[in-house]
Design an enzyme around this catalytic site. Sequence first.
Site, PDB file in Angstrom:
ATOM      1  N   SER B 103      52.529  79.071  78.028  1.00 14.85           N
ATOM      2  CA  SER B 103      51.885  78.643  79.265  1.00 14.85           C
ATOM      3  C   SER B 103      50.567  79.408  79.375  1.00 14.85           C
ATOM      4  O   SER B 103      50.114  80.001  78.401  1.00 14.85           O
ATOM      5  CB  SER B 103      52.820  78.938  80.434  1.00 14.85           C
ATOM      6  OG  SER B 103      52.280  78.397  81.620  1.00 14.85           O
ATOM      7  N   CYS B 104      49.953  79.432  80.580  1.00 14.69           N
ATOM      8  CA  CYS B 104      48.593  79.995  80.647  1.00 14.69           C
ATOM      9  C   CYS B 104      48.573  81.518  80.722  1.00 14.69           C
ATOM     10  O   CYS B 104      47.556  82.126  80.426  1.00 14.69           O
ATOM     11  CB  CYS B 104      47.825  79.376  81.787  1.00 14.69           C
ATOM     12  SG  CYS B 104      48.525  79.688  83.391  1.00 14.69           S
ATOM     13  N   ILE B 105      49.660  82.140  81.172  1.00 15.08           N
ATOM     14  CA  ILE B 105      49.671  83.609  81.162  1.00 15.08           C
ATOM     15  C   ILE B 105      50.909  84.120  80.433  1.00 15.08           C
ATOM     16  O   ILE B 105      51.855  83.388  80.220  1.00 15.08           O
ATOM     17  CB  ILE B 105      49.624  84.255  82.577  1.00 15.08           C
ATOM     18  CG1 ILE B 105      50.717  83.714  83.493  1.00 15.08           C
ATOM     19  CG2 ILE B 105      48.263  84.093  83.180  1.00 15.08           C
ATOM     20  CD1 ILE B 105      50.886  84.486  84.770  1.00 15.08           C
TER      21      ILE B 105
END
Lengths: 416, 105
Positions: B103-105
């Site tokens: 995912s993004c983090i």
Amino acid sequence: MKQLLILGAGTSGTMMANHLRKALSKKEWNITIVDQEETHYYQPGFLFLPFDIYKTKQVKKKIEKFIPKGVKLLKEKINRIDKDNDLVVLENENILQYDILIIATGTNIAPQEIEGMLGDHWQKSVFDFYTFEGARNLRNKLRTWEGGKLVVHISEMPIKCPVAPLEFAFLADSYFINKGMRDKVDITYVTPMSGAFTKPIATKELGHLLEQKNIKVVPDFNIERVDAENQKIIDYGEEEVAYDLLVTVPTNMGDELIERSGFGDELNFVPTDKTTLQTKVKDNIFAIGDATNIPASKAGSVAHFEAEILTENIQRYIQGKELKKEFDGHANCFIETGHGKALLIDFNYTQEPVKGTFPFPNVGPLSLLKETHMNHMGKLAFRWIYWNMLIKGKHIPFVSATMSTSGKQLETTNNL
Amino acid sequence: MTTTEKTYAGVCVTCNEQGYLTNFEQWNKDVGLAIAKEEQIEMTDKHWEVIQFLQEQHKKQVPLSIRKIGKSGVVSIKEFYQLFPKGPLKISSRISGIPKPVSCI
């Protein structure tokens, strides 16, 4: 007169209408925007609504308030795009011809995709907070909830604002502490990913937050069904998680009109070039924001950066010039961590979130990948920026459409 | 991110700290087989069919998801779980020599 048609007057469509009315000659181009809704929602506010931090009136305004003069707004339902004949067919069977089409129809929750998610329990013990109604109903539930097992859950990726469920879990911890009932609430975060954090630096820097806030994580959980009668969710590997209150992010899907138009992937997202934002459907069809299938986060900040680049590419397309392959997947997101603090992340397709200062190197005032009160103030100030600058297509000072590396601590990463 | 050199089936490959190949070019079927052994997966023709599908999607830069596997026509989601129990996407991605879904983090 030539016709530019925008489908969807949400964040992306409204920004494009504002940008393009300034950029294109009024003598040569008519601009029309179509949306069936009456209300423009400030969607980041849906995170705060359940915890009584925002009031309902703070997150909604009339759609037409943000459509500039010289752009025609049609409040109609769209049936389909006839790409071969450059036409859009409305549900009332009226036909709109276009020279250039911009698809900005976003993404919707699709709870019907998960067996047992809908039913009498929907919005009673199983809630979403990705819709205005869901967030408001959840607020009413939380006001009187006496505690138990709170499960915050992601059904499948991709979802709009991938950090929102984690923020929800953090804010829930803060909310129940403030209500003096944290000991009565058990918070579990259930995700199909390998953890709450998946990128190496974020995992290292932020992993402690979950333990600190006593939030349990169930990773690698791919939901098969909701067993509402026995109040549990079950995954394909037969793993079960029990809940008293399930706050889920259902499957996110592009608009059904994309399916009716005969293109789109298995989730109705539009195949789009990730650098130019021209679709792979036809050269005169572009897409922006949550409606695309590009591997960037589905987030307002991404749409904002895309809008600046798409405006230039539409002008280049009209002039017969080669499109700029400029969009780098830039995203900039605040992450609420509760107790008046927040994180900020700034990243793109290849650069994972790292520590540093933003937007000014060594100065800030915002800190990347670090919990600060200033970041929280930034998140709260963003609502004003959204209504007054962002959707009106005004450039936000010092923040470029492509990601800047200055101010970032890059020595610990090799951009994998 | 730190990387390490590892030898699988006599081939020296670069891995990230979670054991995923960082360069797909270094993958071959014997490397995949050795990683599968580490994951305690006994590879059958069906397993390799799934691996081939994942690699094709990776080459086309299509992000992978459980839904995509289920609609691939290669296996159903249930079968995917039977082939690669507990976290099938991350295990099969590792055997395929492609990055873990993130995912993004």
